[in-house]
Design a protein around this motif. Structure first.
Motif, mmCIF file in Angstrom:
data_model
loop_
_atom_site.group_PDB
_atom_site.id
_atom_site.type_symbol
_atom_site.label_atom_id
_atom_site.label_comp_id
_atom_site.label_asym_id
_atom_site.label_seq_id
_atom_site.Cartn_x
_atom_site.Cartn_y
_atom_site.Cartn_z
ATOM 1 N N THR A 183 74.621 -25.233 23.242
ATOM 2 C CA THR A 183 74.104 -26.452 22.619
ATOM 3 C C THR A 183 74.649 -26.644 21.203
ATOM 4 O OG1 THR A 183 72.129 -25.287 21.824
ATOM 5 C CG2 THR A 183 71.965 -26.388 23.966
ATOM 6 N N HIS B 202 78.453 -32.960 22.929
ATOM 7 C CA HIS B 202 77.001 -33.035 22.947
ATOM 8 C C HIS B 202 76.467 -32.458 24.252
ATOM 9 C CE1 HIS B 202 77.063 -36.665 19.948
ATOM 10 N NE2 HIS B 202 77.512 -35.551 19.424
ATOM 11 N N ALA C 1 72.817 -33.126 25.112
ATOM 12 C CA ALA C 1 71.513 -33.728 25.409
ATOM 13 C C ALA C 1 71.621 -34.870 26.416
ATOM 14 C CB ALA C 1 70.875 -34.245 24.124
ATOM 15 N N VAL D 147 68.436 -37.059 19.679
ATOM 16 C CA VAL D 147 68.413 -35.795 18.941
ATOM 17 C C VAL D 147 68.452 -36.122 17.457
ATOM 18 C CG1 VAL D 147 69.637 -33.655 18.365
ATOM 19 C CG2 VAL D 147 69.563 -34.426 20.741
ATOM 20 N N TYR E 26 72.306 -36.716 13.950
ATOM 21 C CA TYR E 26 71.575 -37.162 15.139
ATOM 22 C C TYR E 26 72.544 -37.461 16.272
ATOM 23 C CZ TYR E 26 72.858 -41.978 13.809
ATOM 24 O OH TYR E 26 73.551 -43.121 13.491
ATOM 25 N N SER F 248 59.264 -36.024 23.585
ATOM 26 C CA SER F 248 59.868 -35.477 22.372
ATOM 27 C C SER F 248 59.342 -34.082 22.076
ATOM 28 C CB SER F 248 59.579 -36.388 21.177
ATOM 29 O OG SER F 248 60.080 -37.686 21.395
ATOM 30 N N ARG G 58 65.187 -29.673 14.065
ATOM 31 C CA ARG G 58 65.742 -30.312 15.253
ATOM 32 C C ARG G 58 64.643 -30.922 16.117
ATOM 33 N NH1 ARG G 58 70.351 -30.164 18.575
ATOM 34 N NH2 ARG G 58 69.897 -30.433 20.805
ATOM 35 N N GLU H 225 64.264 -33.351 19.732
ATOM 36 C CA GLU H 225 65.030 -33.813 20.892
ATOM 37 C C GLU H 225 64.147 -34.572 21.860
ATOM 38 O OE1 GLU H 225 68.009 -32.026 24.371
ATOM 39 O OE2 GLU H 225 67.505 -30.826 22.612
#
Length: 218
Positions: free
Chosen positions: A38, A44, A46, A141, A182, A203, A209, A211
């Protein structure tokens, strides 16, 4: 001839693809590198499950490249995946990251492909205004001091841009998130045949952080 768009489903790569389409280029493939790490330097991680659905909305072939996400090796993984495609070139959403742009450019040179980077050195505020006016994009994010519930899960619109500008005054963030402040996800764009549908956004925060987790896209 056709082009492959490198995309995580975020605002920069989707806007770059949209600009390619606006210029009359045929985008035949959407390519996503899936990093296990990650903290990948290049890619990325996410909500990447959205990209196959985005590809369908754009009438493009979805290509997934698995990678451990280790520095430099992940570039080799991308090169192997791109080498298998019958395309003229690669579209990339780099804005100011020479690290990202130079590595994609080197891969393209080795493979004999063109590179199209329409956002390179674009004014960040102008870019954000274009995203707000042309797309339905949300922040999924946040990873910088000053960013949290004020932006996470929220649509990128003029009001959110004002929040980012305000935070920039005190925290010196890059308002387009080019410094990793972000990440975003595009749910609709002019090149989509229809908006993405998704399950409830949830969330979670850990330190700086935050996400947004989305279980399913269709």
């Amino acid at each position: 001839m056709s082009w492959a768009a490198l995309t995580s489903g975020g605002k920069d790569s989707i806007l770059a693809m949209q600009k390619a389409i606006d210029a009359g280029m045929h985008v035949s493939h959407l390519v996503t590198v899936i990093p296990k790490n990650t903290e990948s330097y290049m890619f990325h991680s996410a909500n990447l499950a959205a990209v196959p659905v985005i590809a369908k909305r754009c009438g493009a072939v979805y290509v997934e490249i698995a990678s451990a996400g280790e520095k430099e090796q992940e570039v080799d993984d991308m090169e192997i995946g791109l080498a298998a495609l019958d395309v003229e070139g690669v579209i990339v959403g780099a804005i100011e990251s020479e690290y990202q742009r130079s590595r994609v450019a080197a891969v393209c040179e080795r493979l004999g492909l063109k590179m199209y980077a329409p956002l390179w050195k674009m004014d960040p505020l102008a870019l954000m205004r274009e995203v707000a006016s042309r797309m339905d994009a949300v922040i999924v994010v946040c990873a910088a001091d000053g960013l949290g519930e004020n932006v996470l899960g929220k649509k990128i619109d003029d009001a959110l841009i004002d929040v980012l500008l305000s935070v920039r005054k005190s925290r010196r963030i890059h308002i387009a998130g080019e410094g990793g402040e972000y990440e975003s996800l595009v749910l609709n764009a002019p090149c989509f045949s229809a908006p993405l549908n998704c399950s409830e956004m949830k969330s979670a925060y850990e330190g700086l952080r935050g996400e947004v987790f989305i279980e399913r896209f269709w």
